[in-house]
Design a protein around this motif. Sequence first.
Motif, short mmCIF file in Angstrom:
data_model
loop_
_atom_site.label_atom_id
_atom_site.label_comp_id
_atom_site.label_asym_id
_atom_site.label_seq_id
_atom_site.Cartn_x
_atom_site.Cartn_y
_atom_site.Cartn_z
N THR A 118 -35.91 -26.09 32.80
CA THR A 118 -34.70 -26.78 32.35
C THR A 118 -33.43 -26.04 32.74
O THR A 118 -32.33 -26.52 32.44
N GLY A 119 -33.56 -24.88 33.37
CA GLY A 119 -32.40 -24.10 33.76
C GLY A 119 -32.03 -23.01 32.78
O GLY A 119 -31.19 -22.16 33.08
N HIS A 120 -32.63 -23.01 31.59
CA HIS A 120 -32.36 -21.97 30.61
C HIS A 120 -33.08 -20.68 31.00
O HIS A 120 -34.10 -20.70 31.68
N SER A 121 -32.56 -19.57 30.54
CA SER A 121 -33.21 -18.28 30.72
C SER A 121 -34.15 -18.02 29.55
O SER A 121 -33.77 -18.18 28.39
N PHE A 122 -35.39 -17.64 29.86
CA PHE A 122 -36.35 -17.35 28.80
C PHE A 122 -35.81 -16.26 27.88
O PHE A 122 -35.92 -16.36 26.66
N GLN A 123 -35.26 -15.21 28.46
CA GLN A 123 -34.80 -14.09 27.64
C GLN A 123 -33.66 -14.50 26.73
O GLN A 123 -33.59 -14.05 25.58
N ASP A 124 -32.77 -15.38 27.18
CA ASP A 124 -31.67 -15.85 26.33
C ASP A 124 -32.21 -16.65 25.14
O ASP A 124 -31.75 -16.48 24.00
N LEU A 125 -33.20 -17.51 25.40
CA LEU A 125 -33.77 -18.32 24.31
C LEU A 125 -34.58 -17.45 23.36
O LEU A 125 -34.56 -17.67 22.15
#
Length: 499
Positions: free
Chosen positions: A188-195
Amino acid sequence: MLFADFPSLPSSDVLLELVAVFHQRVVPSTPFMPSLALPEAGAPLYLVLPMALLGAGVSPNKAQNLLADTLWHASNNLLTGVLEIDNSIASRMDLMQAALLMVLYGLLQADVDVWHKTQTCSGYVDTSMDRLMRKEIRAWAEQPGASDDSSAMSNLICFYFLVDTLRAVHLQTLPALVPSQTSFPLSTGHSFQDLYTTLVVDHAPLPTGLTSDGHLVLLLALVSDVVSLAHMAGAYLPHDIAYQGACSTERPLFDKLHPTVRERGITEADIQRSRPGAGYVNPFLPSTATSEYLVVRRRLYSALDAFCRSVGLASGTAAPTTASPAAMPIPDQLPDHVLAPSFDPTIVPLVQFCRMALEAGPTAHLLPALAGYTPQDPAADVPSPAASLVDWHAVGLRFTNVTVSSAWQVLETVDGSHRHGHAAEEPGLITPIWYPILVFQAALVLWGQTMEAKDSARVAGGVVLAKKKVLGAFQLELEQMTPAWGCTKRMIDTIKALK
């Protein structure tokens, strides 16, 4: 010399039939696998054989099932030989896919030879994936989205996350992946680490628009952290730590100290909704194994709550109870779930397992060994449980009402996802691969609860429930799962021996 013991392979037509079964039944039923773009033709033999191996394992044709043992030895021999001849091939994506498929098959068996050889494949995968992620993390940091293979790489890492977490839960080992040190972009374009930081550090709901695969990989990160916490802290904690933390009359010192001035922004309602001791961390307590364990567990509780709020589930935690730990809630008292449209209901049992593992405490991973569930030759007799030789209270295996309720919810949500998920609508698909592992772990918690009463346990209202009836519900669920993996058969035999 490397291939002196290579077994005779089935014909090419048979291998193609098994690969077709793999794509028809395994790929649509396993998260992240459809996005790996596993070829149906033209793949190297070291990838064809693992695909055919899983196809033989799930095939409804018994004659094809008999080929699984030959294909396992051939796959293991070929993979080892190829790496001996040319180690540079270890960085190829198709070889990592082949090794992951072999590890996945090994996890679903209970044969000692398969499990031991799985450790070799796991070593290949862990080393290759570690190198891959270090290389890709640098590339993504320097120029995000520049790599044409970034999507394929992230899908491979997600699949590795699934296999690694299930391996840790099933084999009672530490996960190889550390979520706090893992970074890759999601589809989806999100960063795993940010989530991950949003959940575990900020305890904030996840952004909208995540797919079911995105929800699953973040939930696997929470499960991985819970398993790691139990293994790393269990040896240093006093017995009954989980039981004391949930009973108002036996809380440890960490929960008895209350602040005179609370942190800004924390209300009384927030503290009432939190776990015991979760509303405030006393800064004057010494840094001990107990205090650190409770701090980390509190953070994981909050992260699970945030995840549940994000997907429309009920809270991941429950209010503390002062009732006797022998009082066992029954399944029809469990709340219903209202899921978000993008959330796959087959993931719900993982949520309940995560909650059950947090409630059970760090010594719960001893249950499979105490129950006699060990990798053995399937033809061997099931060993007698070793629980009669153990002082359960000294080990710390005392489970509260909330722990037992979570175990029932694992069973209830597995049954519910059978009704509302893919398995009921498309009979050609297989049961999600984490179902037998989670159901068996929940059954062991219920078995541990009944050990105090030996043959029976009291449920709400003073009704006495026989142990064989409690475990029979879990046994029935395991018997209905398809296909009948080697570990599923072993689990059923173990439960029969415990009843």
